[in-house]
Design a protein around this motif. Structure first.
Motif, PDB file in Angstrom:
ATOM      1  N   GLU A   1       0.833  -1.188   0.000  1.00 59.58           N
ATOM      2  CA  GLU A   1       0.000   0.000   0.000  1.00 59.58           C
ATOM      3  C   GLU A   1       0.878   1.251   0.000  1.00 59.58           C
ATOM      4  OE1 GLU A   1      -3.523   2.107   2.701  1.00 59.58           O
ATOM      5  OE2 GLU A   1      -2.824   0.082   3.148  1.00 59.58           O
ATOM      6  N   THR A   2       0.536   2.214  -0.877  1.00 61.43           N
ATOM      7  CA  THR A   2       1.287   3.462  -0.914  1.00 61.43           C
ATOM      8  C   THR A   2       0.429   4.677  -0.590  1.00 61.43           C
ATOM      9  OG1 THR A   2       1.073   3.271  -3.337  1.00 61.43           O
ATOM     10  CG2 THR A   2       3.217   2.791  -2.373  1.00 61.43           C
ATOM     11  N   GLY A   3      -0.892   4.631  -0.819  1.00 59.01           N
ATOM     12  CA  GLY A   3      -1.755   5.736  -0.439  1.00 59.01           C
ATOM     13  C   GLY A   3      -2.777   6.068  -1.504  1.00 59.01           C
ATOM     14  N   PRO A   4      -3.856   6.788  -1.111  1.00 63.01           N
ATOM     15  CA  PRO A   4      -4.944   7.077  -2.045  1.00 63.01           C
ATOM     16  C   PRO A   4      -4.477   7.906  -3.240  1.00 63.01           C
ATOM     17  CG  PRO A   4      -5.146   8.412  -0.048  1.00 63.01           C
ATOM     18  CD  PRO A   4      -4.072   7.402   0.218  1.00 63.01           C
ATOM     19  N   ILE A   5      -4.969   7.518  -4.423  1.00 63.61           N
ATOM     20  CA  ILE A   5      -4.602   8.121  -5.702  1.00 63.61           C
ATOM     21  C   ILE A   5      -3.094   7.997  -5.924  1.00 63.61           C
ATOM     22  CG2 ILE A   5      -4.973  10.067  -7.268  1.00 63.61           C
ATOM     23  CD1 ILE A   5      -7.096  11.141  -5.481  1.00 63.61           C
ATOM     24  N   SER A   6      -2.576   6.776  -5.764  1.00 66.88           N
ATOM     25  CA  SER A   6      -1.183   6.509  -6.163  1.00 66.88           C
ATOM     26  C   SER A   6      -1.109   6.659  -7.675  1.00 66.88           C
ATOM     27  CB  SER A   6      -0.774   5.098  -5.740  1.00 66.88           C
ATOM     28  OG  SER A   6      -0.680   5.000  -4.340  1.00 66.88           O
ATOM     29  N   ASN A   7      -0.243   7.550  -8.147  1.00 73.21           N
ATOM     30  CA  ASN A   7      -0.343   8.005  -9.523  1.00 73.21           C
ATOM     31  C   ASN A   7       0.811   7.532 -10.400  1.00 73.21           C
ATOM     32  OD1 ASN A   7      -1.861   9.422 -11.433  1.00 73.21           O
ATOM     33  ND2 ASN A   7      -2.170  11.142 -10.061  1.00 73.21           N
ATOM     34  N   HIS A   8       1.921   8.273 -10.436  1.00 74.46           N
ATOM     35  CA  HIS A   8       3.046   7.900 -11.287  1.00 74.46           C
ATOM     36  C   HIS A   8       4.234   7.454 -10.447  1.00 74.46           C
ATOM     37  CE1 HIS A   8       2.053   9.886 -15.410  1.00 74.46           C
ATOM     38  NE2 HIS A   8       0.944   9.491 -14.804  1.00 74.46           N
ATOM     39  N   VAL A   9       5.094   6.642 -11.071  1.00 76.03           N
ATOM     40  CA  VAL A   9       6.308   6.157 -10.416  1.00 76.03           C
ATOM     41  C   VAL A   9       7.492   6.364 -11.363  1.00 76.03           C
ATOM     42  CG1 VAL A   9       5.867   3.798 -11.245  1.00 76.03           C
ATOM     43  CG2 VAL A   9       7.427   4.171  -9.316  1.00 76.03           C
ATOM     44  N   ASN A  10       8.633   6.729 -10.782  1.00 78.26           N
ATOM     45  CA  ASN A  10       9.849   6.854 -11.579  1.00 78.26           C
ATOM     46  C   ASN A  10      11.046   6.712 -10.658  1.00 78.26           C
ATOM     47  OD1 ASN A  10      11.446   7.346 -13.942  1.00 78.26           O
ATOM     48  ND2 ASN A  10       9.754   8.595 -14.726  1.00 78.26           N
ATOM     49  N   PHE A  11      12.256   6.751 -11.218  1.00 79.08           N
ATOM     50  CA  PHE A  11      13.455   6.412 -10.448  1.00 79.08           C
ATOM     51  C   PHE A  11      14.527   7.480 -10.593  1.00 79.08           C
ATOM     52  CE2 PHE A  11      11.403   2.634 -12.132  1.00 79.08           C
ATOM     53  CZ  PHE A  11      11.068   1.973 -10.965  1.00 79.08           C
ATOM     54  N   ALA A  12      15.361   7.553  -9.573  1.00 78.16           N
ATOM     55  CA  ALA A  12      16.562   8.388  -9.635  1.00 78.16           C
ATOM     56  C   ALA A  12      17.700   7.620  -8.995  1.00 78.16           C
ATOM     57  CB  ALA A  12      16.341   9.712  -8.917  1.00 78.16           C
ATOM     58  N   HIS A  13      18.854   7.657  -9.648  1.00 82.91           N
ATOM     59  CA  HIS A  13      20.043   6.987  -9.133  1.00 82.91           C
ATOM     60  C   HIS A  13      21.040   8.050  -8.701  1.00 82.91           C
ATOM     61  CE1 HIS A  13      23.109   3.912  -8.624  1.00 82.91           C
ATOM     62  NE2 HIS A  13      23.946   4.691  -9.298  1.00 82.91           N
ATOM     63  N   ASN A  14      21.514   7.951  -7.448  1.00 81.06           N
ATOM     64  CA  ASN A  14      22.541   8.878  -6.971  1.00 81.06           C
ATOM     65  C   ASN A  14      23.555   8.118  -6.119  1.00 81.06           C
ATOM     66  OD1 ASN A  14      21.400   8.618  -4.350  1.00 81.06           O
ATOM     67  ND2 ASN A  14      20.081  10.409  -4.664  1.00 81.06           N
ATOM     68  N   ALA A  15      24.389   8.828  -5.383  1.00 83.31           N
ATOM     69  CA  ALA A  15      25.454   8.190  -4.609  1.00 83.31           C
ATOM     70  C   ALA A  15      24.921   7.264  -3.532  1.00 83.31           C
ATOM     71  CB  ALA A  15      26.345   9.267  -3.983  1.00 83.31           C
ATOM     72  N   ASN A  16      23.670   7.443  -3.143  1.00 81.40           N
ATOM     73  CA  ASN A  16      23.086   6.623  -2.080  1.00 81.40           C
ATOM     74  C   ASN A  16      22.370   5.378  -2.597  1.00 81.40           C
ATOM     75  OD1 ASN A  16      23.957   8.391  -0.069  1.00 81.40           O
ATOM     76  ND2 ASN A  16      22.122   9.660  -0.229  1.00 81.40           N
ATOM     77  N   GLY A  17      22.234   5.251  -3.908  1.00 76.75           N
ATOM     78  CA  GLY A  17      21.558   4.087  -4.468  1.00 76.75           C
ATOM     79  C   GLY A  17      20.522   4.486  -5.502  1.00 76.75           C
ATOM     80  N   THR A  18      19.618   3.558  -5.802  1.00 79.06           N
ATOM     81  CA  THR A  18      18.526   3.808  -6.734  1.00 79.06           C
ATOM     82  C   THR A  18      17.221   3.846  -5.953  1.00 79.06           C
ATOM     83  OG1 THR A  18      19.715   2.695  -8.521  1.00 79.06           O
ATOM     84  CG2 THR A  18      17.353   3.037  -8.826  1.00 79.06           C
ATOM     85  N   PHE A  19      16.408   4.872  -6.222  1.00 76.95           N
ATOM     86  CA  PHE A  19      15.204   5.107  -5.433  1.00 76.95           C
ATOM     87  C   PHE A  19      13.988   5.264  -6.349  1.00 76.95           C
ATOM     88  CE2 PHE A  19      18.840   6.585  -3.101  1.00 76.95           C
ATOM     89  CZ  PHE A  19      18.641   6.090  -1.812  1.00 76.95           C
ATOM     90  N   ALA A  20      12.864   4.720  -5.886  1.00 84.48           N
ATOM     91  CA  ALA A  20      11.588   4.895  -6.580  1.00 84.48           C
ATOM     92  C   ALA A  20      10.848   6.062  -5.944  1.00 84.48           C
ATOM     93  CB  ALA A  20      10.747   3.627  -6.486  1.00 84.48           C
ATOM     94  N   TYR A  21      10.387   6.972  -6.787  1.00 85.24           N
ATOM     95  CA  TYR A  21       9.580   8.111  -6.353  1.00 85.24           C
ATOM     96  C   TYR A  21       8.160   7.909  -6.859  1.00 85.24           C
ATOM     97  CZ  TYR A  21      13.806  10.592  -4.938  1.00 85.24           C
ATOM     98  OH  TYR A  21      14.966  10.959  -4.297  1.00 85.24           O
ATOM     99  N   ILE A  22       7.178   8.006  -5.954  1.00 82.05           N
ATOM    100  CA  ILE A  22       5.785   7.745  -6.306  1.00 82.05           C
ATOM    101  C   ILE A  22       4.927   8.926  -5.870  1.00 82.05           C
ATOM    102  CG2 ILE A  22       3.810   6.188  -6.037  1.00 82.05           C
ATOM    103  CD1 ILE A  22       5.779   3.978  -5.287  1.00 82.05           C
ATOM    104  N   THR A  23       4.143   9.478  -6.804  1.00 80.91           N
ATOM    105  CA  THR A  23       3.233  10.567  -6.457  1.00 80.91           C
ATOM    106  C   THR A  23       1.960   9.997  -5.843  1.00 80.91           C
ATOM    107  OG1 THR A  23       2.413  10.566  -8.749  1.00 80.91           O
ATOM    108  CG2 THR A  23       4.100  12.171  -8.188  1.00 80.91           C
ATOM    109  N   ILE A  24       1.608  10.504  -4.664  1.00 77.93           N
ATOM    110  CA  ILE A  24       0.398  10.069  -3.951  1.00 77.93           C
ATOM    111  C   ILE A  24      -0.567  11.248  -3.952  1.00 77.93           C
ATOM    112  CG2 ILE A  24      -0.514   8.930  -1.915  1.00 77.93           C
ATOM    113  CD1 ILE A  24       1.775   7.396  -3.304  1.00 77.93           C
ATOM    114  N   GLY A  25      -1.443  11.283  -4.950  1.00 76.23           N
ATOM    115  CA  GLY A  25      -2.301  12.448  -5.165  1.00 76.23           C
ATOM    116  C   GLY A  25      -3.215  12.768  -4.017  1.00 76.23           C
ATOM    117  N   GLY A  26      -3.751  11.748  -3.343  1.00 81.00           N
ATOM    118  CA  GLY A  26      -4.686  11.979  -2.257  1.00 81.00           C
ATOM    119  C   GLY A  26      -4.057  12.539  -1.003  1.00 81.00           C
TER     120      GLY A  26
END
Length: 490
Positions: free
Chosen positions: A251-276
């Protein structure tokens, strides 16, 4: 970030070949990072102004808009030739072309990034949703959500060459970094399919926890595919390689919308927009642990990383703005005004190889005009959907179309799967009789996106000596509204 490649990226010009996608999506993790520069552009597809806003990421300022269509009611004419409901977006591997889907006019518009000029418009089937080029640039895949196929266009002529039959309602497609597989989720059926790009054959099936998937993305290392479920507020992750097995569902939250990734010195991370919740949530891709919750503004929708992974840009659908997040601190560092109701977003490195990139762009004009309101719960009358804010769970935007407005309400905090009415009331507390504007059914997360049109701003603000009314949400239906559960916030 791969700073050893920095010199190569800086020296590369028109005579030298640069890696296509800078170690960030949709390219491979082994590619070099491309530092942010004035040559880069952030593009946002805006649904109610029918524009594409173009932003310079260095100073986070709007450069101008590409106007693909007119506002209402001009686009109601039978002689109207522009685009309607500008929504989806993708771009080519050489960074020279963006492709923009317009849902209402069933089109894909191809735009030259250097000149902002429309190169071609292709009309496809009913209600296309998203579009993207294959990594080799030979094909453009368009998910035709109103039907049951992916429309495959030639990457040079932009004309349809074939169709790939998939479960009805394909929502979006994205490709593995090596270009071997295309991953297509569904907005109408609980099934994602995996397709070989070379011969267009379905070779994998992944079960969705619910039918409504709006967005899907593949990690730059080619190991994972993430997709969101807007109806239930969940996110799922599966193996990007055979046997395409499920790795995580949560579960991520109401109106879970888009997902994308960014890679930096700390690793690779998923960013998810939670519209609600008006936030972006951040997760590690190695152990799926959540590392941040970032307040960003009203109804975050599309998002995309910069060419070096140092930032993630987020479109705010009910705030007419694009926000930049620093990925090391996971804090908002800039917000700039754009057109109405941004949907998909794309960050294109080196989009403008020379010049100021202002050719063919226009000022915002009416596309920059909107009124933003909020609705708050009547104590004891809302369920308080899990994860929804107790204060101000519903945001409302009135997008100016000239004579009228398009109303969009991002509704949360209600009982799941129940009928409600968005209405005008004579009194701030909802008493004195209701005038229904729209009826809707909440999704399993107790949320909904609700639309209406009319001269609503004039009424809710009491303009021009008009007797003022107040926006409310009531239980029930238009014929027999029940108790008022949310009222307009003063």
């Amino acid at each position: 970030m791969k700073r050893s490649f920095l010199a190569l990226a800086l020296l590369a010009g028109s005579a030298l070949s640069v890696p296509a996608f800078a170690g960030q999506v949709p390219g491979a993790a082994s590619d070099a990072d491309i530092p942010i520069s004035h040559r880069d552009r952030v593009y946002t597809a805006e649904q109610f102004s029918n524009t594409v806003s173009v932003t310079d990421p260095v100073d986070n300022k709007l450069v101008g808009v590409i106007r693909l269509g007119d506002p209402q009611p001009g686009n109601f004419s039978p002689l109207y030739k522009g685009q309607v409901l500008v929504h989806g977006m993708g771009f080519s591997s050489d960074h020279k072309t963006i492709a923009v889907v317009s849902i209402g006019s069933n089109s894909v518009t191809f735009i030259d990034t250097a000149t902002n000029a429309v190169k071609h418009t292709t009309y496809v089937g009913r209600s296309p949703h998203e579009v993207f080029f294959t990594p080799d640039g030979n094909e453009v895949w368009v998910t035709v959500r109103g039907e049951d196929y992916v429309s495959v266009l030639d990457g040079k002529t932009f004309e349809e060459k074939t169709r790939i039959k998939v479960p009805a309602g394909p929502g979006m497609q994205i490709f593995s970094p090596d270009g071997k597989y295309g991953y297509v989720c569904s907005s109408f059926n609980p099934e994602t399919v995996v397709i070989t790009v070379a011969d267009h054959q379905i070779v994998g099936h992944v079960k969705q926890d619910s039918p409504f998937c709006p967005n899907i993305a593949a990690t730059p290392d080619g190991k994972q595919v993430w997709f969101t479920l807007k109806d239930t507020g969940r996110t799922q992750v599966f193996n990007a390689q055979p046997p395409f097995n499920m790795l995580k569902s949560f579960e991520t939250g109401p109106i879970s919308n888009h997902v994308n990734f960014a890679h930096n010195a700390n690793g690779t991370f998923a960013y998810i927009t939670i519209g609600g919740l008006n936030v972006v949530k951040v997760f590690r891709t190695d152990d799926f642990s959540q590392v941040a919750t970032i307040p960003v503004g009203k109804l975050p929708h599309g998002l995309w990383p910069s060419g070096d992974g140092s930032r993630v840009y987020v479109g705010l659908e009910n705030a007419d703005a694009v926000t930049a997040i620093d990925t090391m601190s996971n804090k908002v560092i800039a917000t700039s005004a754009i057109g109405q109701a941004p949907q998909a977003i794309a960050y294109v490195p080196n989009a403008v190889p020379e010049g100021d990139g202002k050719q063919g762009l226009q000022a915002l004009g009416v596309a920059g005009q909107a009124t933003h309101l909020g609705l708050v719960a009547v104590q004891g009358k809302t369920a308080g959907a899990k994860g929804a804010k107790e204060e101000g769970p519903t945001s409302v935007s009135l997008f100016d179309q000239g004579l009228i407005q398009v109303l969009q309400a991002s509704v949360t905090g209600l009982e799941p799967k129940q009928p409600y009415v968005l209405a005008l009331a004579r009194q701030p507390n909802g008493e004195g009789g209701l005038e229904p504007l729209a009826v809707f059914m909440t999704n399993p997360a107790g949320s909904a996106i609700v639309n209406a049109t009319g001269q609503i701003r004039q009424v809710v603000q009491g303009e021009d000596k008009i007797q003022r009314r107040y926006l409310v949400i009531a239980q029930g239906n238009a014929a027999k509204p029940g108790p008022v559960v949310q009222v307009q916030q003063e």
